[in-house]
Structures are given as structure tokens and as C-alpha cells.
Design a protein around this motif. Sequence first.
Motif, PDB file in Angstrom:
ATOM      1  N   VAL A 219       1.669  25.358  -3.287  1.00 43.23           N
ATOM      2  CA  VAL A 219       1.120  25.310  -1.931  1.00 43.23           C
ATOM      3  C   VAL A 219       2.066  24.541  -1.010  1.00 43.23           C
ATOM      4  CG1 VAL A 219      -0.789  24.463  -0.513  1.00 43.23           C
ATOM      5  CG2 VAL A 219      -1.259  25.509  -2.734  1.00 43.23           C
ATOM      6  N   ALA A 220       2.548  23.390  -1.487  1.00 49.49           N
ATOM      7  CA  ALA A 220       3.459  22.569  -0.678  1.00 49.49           C
ATOM      8  C   ALA A 220       4.721  23.340  -0.315  1.00 49.49           C
ATOM      9  CB  ALA A 220       3.810  21.291  -1.437  1.00 49.49           C
ATOM     10  N   GLN A 221       5.237  24.128  -1.249  1.00 50.43           N
ATOM     11  CA  GLN A 221       6.437  24.917  -0.971  1.00 50.43           C
ATOM     12  C   GLN A 221       6.141  26.032   0.031  1.00 50.43           C
ATOM     13  OE1 GLN A 221       7.474  26.048  -4.990  1.00 50.43           O
ATOM     14  NE2 GLN A 221       8.821  24.273  -5.261  1.00 50.43           N
ATOM     15  N   ALA A 222       4.967  26.647  -0.098  1.00 54.24           N
ATOM     16  CA  ALA A 222       4.615  27.757   0.800  1.00 54.24           C
ATOM     17  C   ALA A 222       4.538  27.301   2.251  1.00 54.24           C
ATOM     18  CB  ALA A 222       3.294  28.378   0.361  1.00 54.24           C
ATOM     19  N   TYR A 223       4.090  26.081   2.471  1.00 52.09           N
ATOM     20  CA  TYR A 223       3.929  25.572   3.834  1.00 52.09           C
ATOM     21  C   TYR A 223       5.000  24.539   4.201  1.00 52.09           C
ATOM     22  CZ  TYR A 223      -0.605  27.896   3.644  1.00 52.09           C
ATOM     23  OH  TYR A 223      -1.592  28.840   3.534  1.00 52.09           O
ATOM     24  N   ASP A 224       5.990  24.368   3.322  1.00 53.73           N
ATOM     25  CA  ASP A 224       7.105  23.439   3.572  1.00 53.73           C
ATOM     26  C   ASP A 224       6.583  22.030   3.879  1.00 53.73           C
ATOM     27  OD1 ASP A 224       9.760  22.842   3.615  1.00 53.73           O
ATOM     28  OD2 ASP A 224      10.139  23.599   5.636  1.00 53.73           O
ATOM     29  N   LEU A 225       5.584  21.599   3.125  1.00 55.09           N
ATOM     30  CA  LEU A 225       4.924  20.327   3.409  1.00 55.09           C
ATOM     31  C   LEU A 225       5.816  19.119   3.124  1.00 55.09           C
ATOM     32  CD1 LEU A 225       1.334  20.980   1.973  1.00 55.09           C
ATOM     33  CD2 LEU A 225       2.197  21.384   4.286  1.00 55.09           C
ATOM     34  N   GLU A 226       6.676  19.238   2.136  1.00 51.70           N
ATOM     35  CA  GLU A 226       7.516  18.084   1.790  1.00 51.70           C
ATOM     36  C   GLU A 226       8.545  17.801   2.879  1.00 51.70           C
ATOM     37  OE1 GLU A 226       8.296  17.373  -2.582  1.00 51.70           O
ATOM     38  OE2 GLU A 226       7.970  19.541  -2.598  1.00 51.70           O
ATOM     39  N   ARG A 227       8.935  18.808   3.598  1.00 51.79           N
ATOM     40  CA  ARG A 227       9.853  18.576   4.717  1.00 51.79           C
ATOM     41  C   ARG A 227       9.118  17.978   5.904  1.00 51.79           C
ATOM     42  NH1 ARG A 227      11.261  20.793   9.366  1.00 51.79           N
ATOM     43  NH2 ARG A 227       9.779  22.505   9.084  1.00 51.79           N
ATOM     44  N   ASP A 228       7.934  18.553   6.233  1.00 48.99           N
ATOM     45  CA  ASP A 228       7.175  18.070   7.395  1.00 48.99           C
ATOM     46  C   ASP A 228       5.727  18.504   7.233  1.00 48.99           C
ATOM     47  OD1 ASP A 228       6.056  17.466   9.863  1.00 48.99           O
ATOM     48  OD2 ASP A 228       7.854  18.028  10.994  1.00 48.99           O
ATOM     49  N   PHE A 229       4.910  17.618   6.693  1.00 46.09           N
ATOM     50  CA  PHE A 229       3.507  17.956   6.434  1.00 46.09           C
ATOM     51  C   PHE A 229       2.788  18.352   7.719  1.00 46.09           C
ATOM     52  CE2 PHE A 229      -0.981  16.930   6.284  1.00 46.09           C
ATOM     53  CZ  PHE A 229      -1.390  17.508   5.093  1.00 46.09           C
ATOM     54  N   LEU A 230       2.967  17.578   8.774  1.00 45.13           N
ATOM     55  CA  LEU A 230       2.236  17.828  10.014  1.00 45.13           C
ATOM     56  C   LEU A 230       2.624  19.163  10.647  1.00 45.13           C
ATOM     57  CD1 LEU A 230       2.172  14.274  11.637  1.00 45.13           C
ATOM     58  CD2 LEU A 230       0.409  15.412  10.270  1.00 45.13           C
ATOM     59  N   ALA A 231       3.882  19.596  10.455  1.00 48.96           N
ATOM     60  CA  ALA A 231       4.309  20.882  11.010  1.00 48.96           C
ATOM     61  C   ALA A 231       3.668  22.046  10.258  1.00 48.96           C
ATOM     62  CB  ALA A 231       5.829  20.998  10.960  1.00 48.96           C
ATOM     63  N   GLY A 232       3.498  21.892   8.958  1.00 47.33           N
ATOM     64  CA  GLY A 232       2.916  22.964   8.159  1.00 47.33           C
ATOM     65  C   GLY A 232       1.404  22.983   8.161  1.00 47.33           C
ATOM     66  N   LEU A 233       0.795  21.885   8.619  1.00 51.26           N
ATOM     67  CA  LEU A 233      -0.660  21.754   8.529  1.00 51.26           C
ATOM     68  C   LEU A 233      -1.440  22.805   9.318  1.00 51.26           C
ATOM     69  CD1 LEU A 233      -3.124  20.146   7.541  1.00 51.26           C
ATOM     70  CD2 LEU A 233      -2.816  18.617   9.519  1.00 51.26           C
ATOM     71  N   PRO A 234      -1.131  23.100  10.579  1.00 54.58           N
ATOM     72  CA  PRO A 234      -1.966  24.051  11.320  1.00 54.58           C
ATOM     73  C   PRO A 234      -2.082  25.412  10.638  1.00 54.58           C
ATOM     74  CG  PRO A 234      -0.546  22.847  12.825  1.00 54.58           C
ATOM     75  CD  PRO A 234      -0.089  22.502  11.448  1.00 54.58           C
ATOM     76  N   ARG A 235      -0.971  25.955  10.129  1.00 57.81           N
ATOM     77  CA  ARG A 235      -1.034  27.251   9.463  1.00 57.81           C
ATOM     78  C   ARG A 235      -1.838  27.147   8.168  1.00 57.81           C
ATOM     79  NH1 ARG A 235       2.338  30.466   5.966  1.00 57.81           N
ATOM     80  NH2 ARG A 235       3.914  28.823   5.854  1.00 57.81           N
ATOM     81  N   MET A 236      -1.667  26.048   7.441  1.00 55.69           N
ATOM     82  CA  MET A 236      -2.440  25.872   6.215  1.00 55.69           C
ATOM     83  C   MET A 236      -3.932  25.789   6.520  1.00 55.69           C
ATOM     84  SD  MET A 236      -1.933  23.152   3.069  1.00 55.69           S
ATOM     85  CE  MET A 236      -1.684  21.745   4.129  1.00 55.69           C
ATOM     86  N   LEU A 237      -4.299  25.094   7.584  1.00 57.45           N
ATOM     87  CA  LEU A 237      -5.705  25.019   7.971  1.00 57.45           C
ATOM     88  C   LEU A 237      -6.256  26.395   8.318  1.00 57.45           C
ATOM     89  CD1 LEU A 237      -5.698  21.826  10.237  1.00 57.45           C
ATOM     90  CD2 LEU A 237      -6.849  22.070   8.035  1.00 57.45           C
TER      91      LEU A 237
END
Length: 351
Positions: free
Chosen positions: A190-208
Amino acid sequence: MIRPSAALLEAVQTNCHIADARHAQDLSLCTFLLQIREFHRWERGLPLNAPLQRAEVGAWIAQREALWAELEAREFLRLPFDDDADGGEPFETAPLNAQLQAQGLVYGAGWAGARRPGFFLAELIELRAIEAEGLRVQLCGREWARGLFAPPAVLAGDTIVLRREAMARWLWEKFEVFGLKRAEGPFKAVAQAYDLERDFLAGLPRMLDEQAETLILHEIGEHRAGRRLGPAWGEMLLALDDRRTELLLRAVRDHLADLGTTLPALLERDEAVSLHFWFAGYDGVRRQLFPGLADAYRAWCDGLGTAALARACVTGERHFAEVAEQLLALWREHGAAAARPIETLLRAAAC
């Protein structure tokens, strides 16, 4: 943005504190620490990734425990209405929401567990219908009042309540735990799909946006399971005063919801990231009851296709439907006296 009245906000938040005062001690230490950290961030208006100072959090917890000690014996407050001097009952949400929805607000009250009340007051973003199921989805935004436990999605009658801010904080908790070891597994996918390790806050809206649909599927499954099991299931859950038994009963119903609805829908839609997301939460007693499902997930991850997962859904749903019927038969025949045989059956219910 419309802000709720000061009187309503104070009453709802006070009820949240009373609920926490009575039930925070029911949590495991690990769960309590995760929830109290996020509650501290929320109350202070801090960003999700704001670093926390141990001394500051410790002092805040001490203050909160003192408040809980003061409020624990208090009754829940009635809620102020514009046209009712006596106020409304805190668990009667419909009358207050009829007034609040025109203002873009929503009030929620219910039971997070068999005996654990919860309340919140939030911005109302959207109401939409799922006509085929006779349900509606209530999408909530900024939370003005909340308690320690803030489930991201619940089924309340015929309404699926999705709390977007609570979901964001819940996902941040999961990411923080993952960040301690960055272990291989579903959440890493999941973290890789949304690039969370690079920038969690940037990936959060799409994940939500995307994974809110996975939570909605689960609540649709809960609705279907509820119709299948009938009111006797809830009566049994309330009457059997044992924490372990409650967790196992909830796990059986969760399996009926997810094996019958959530996972088949994700497989049909070929939503790989959402499957990883679902399995990132597959732990505890649910996994203990059906370890074979995790084996089928690993086969899928190894490139062996979805056949094993599809078979596991069919086999597992049939198994837990039979277990549920046996539990209900014991309950109908013996009532509360069936506590011991129900516990025995649950402990042997693994598939």
C-alpha cells in the motif's frame, strides 16, 4: 465553514470525555497509547506528522486523566436544540441531524463496542444513496468534537457513516507502526502504491478517496450479515459479558461481511491495491479464526492468481455461516446459560 454553536460543541465534547472516562481503561496499553497520541494531535490542531514531545504529551495525559476522574460518574448531557429548552437525548441522532444538516453539520452517536458509547460532531461533506442496498452514505469531514476512539467507518441503522478525518488519522497510525520496521507485507505494498514513504501527506488524499470505498464495501457486508443473522445476534453479543467472547463473535460477523461481500467485490473489480489494503488490517482474532485466508493471499502475491482467494471466500463464508447458526441455536435454546458452550464453540471455530 460553519462552526457549531458553542453550547452544542461543549455538550458533545463533554459526552465524549465521559465516555472516555468510563472506557479508556478497557483498551490494551498499545491501543491506548496509539489512540491517545492521535487524540492529542487532534485536540491541539497539530498536523498528522507533527513530532510529539514526550514531556508535553505526558503532562497532557495527566491532565486528561484528572478530567476523566472528575467526569466518570457523570450522566451524559442532553443536547441543546434551537426549539427545545430541555434538549435532546444524546443517542437520538435523527432529530438533531434534521436541524444540523441544513447547516452542513452532522452529529453521530452509537456504540463502538457492545458496551462502549461514542459520539462525534463534524462537517457534513456529502449524502448519497446506495439504492440497491437500501442504504445511504454519510461522508463527514472536519471533526469539531470526538472521543478517544474514532472509528473511520460504522454502520448506523441504514446509514454508513464515513469519517474522513478519522480515517486519515487511522491511516497515519498504521503508517507510523509500519515505519518502525518497514517490514515486507500488505501495508508495504500500500505504501509503495501511494508513495507514502516519500511523502505521506501527498499520497493521503488519493488513498482516502480510493480506500474509503473498501470501507464502504465492508459496511455493506455488515448490513447484509445483519439481515442474515437477525436481532438475536446483537442480543447475544450484549448479554455475554466476556471481552474475549465479544471479540470472537465480532470476528465471525466480520468474516461473513468480508468473505461474502468485500473480498468478492475487490476480486471482481481486480483492485489489487485495495486487496493489499484489506489484508493490511487482517490480524488478531480474525486471522486466528481463518489462517487459511492469509495463505491464499500469499499465493496471490506470489503470482499464482486469484483462484485460491476466491475459493477461500466461498469456503470461509460457508464455514462461518454454519458457525453463526450453531451459536444462535445455543443462544435461542439456553440464553445467557449458553455462555460456556458458546465460548467453547468459538474457540474451536477456526477454518
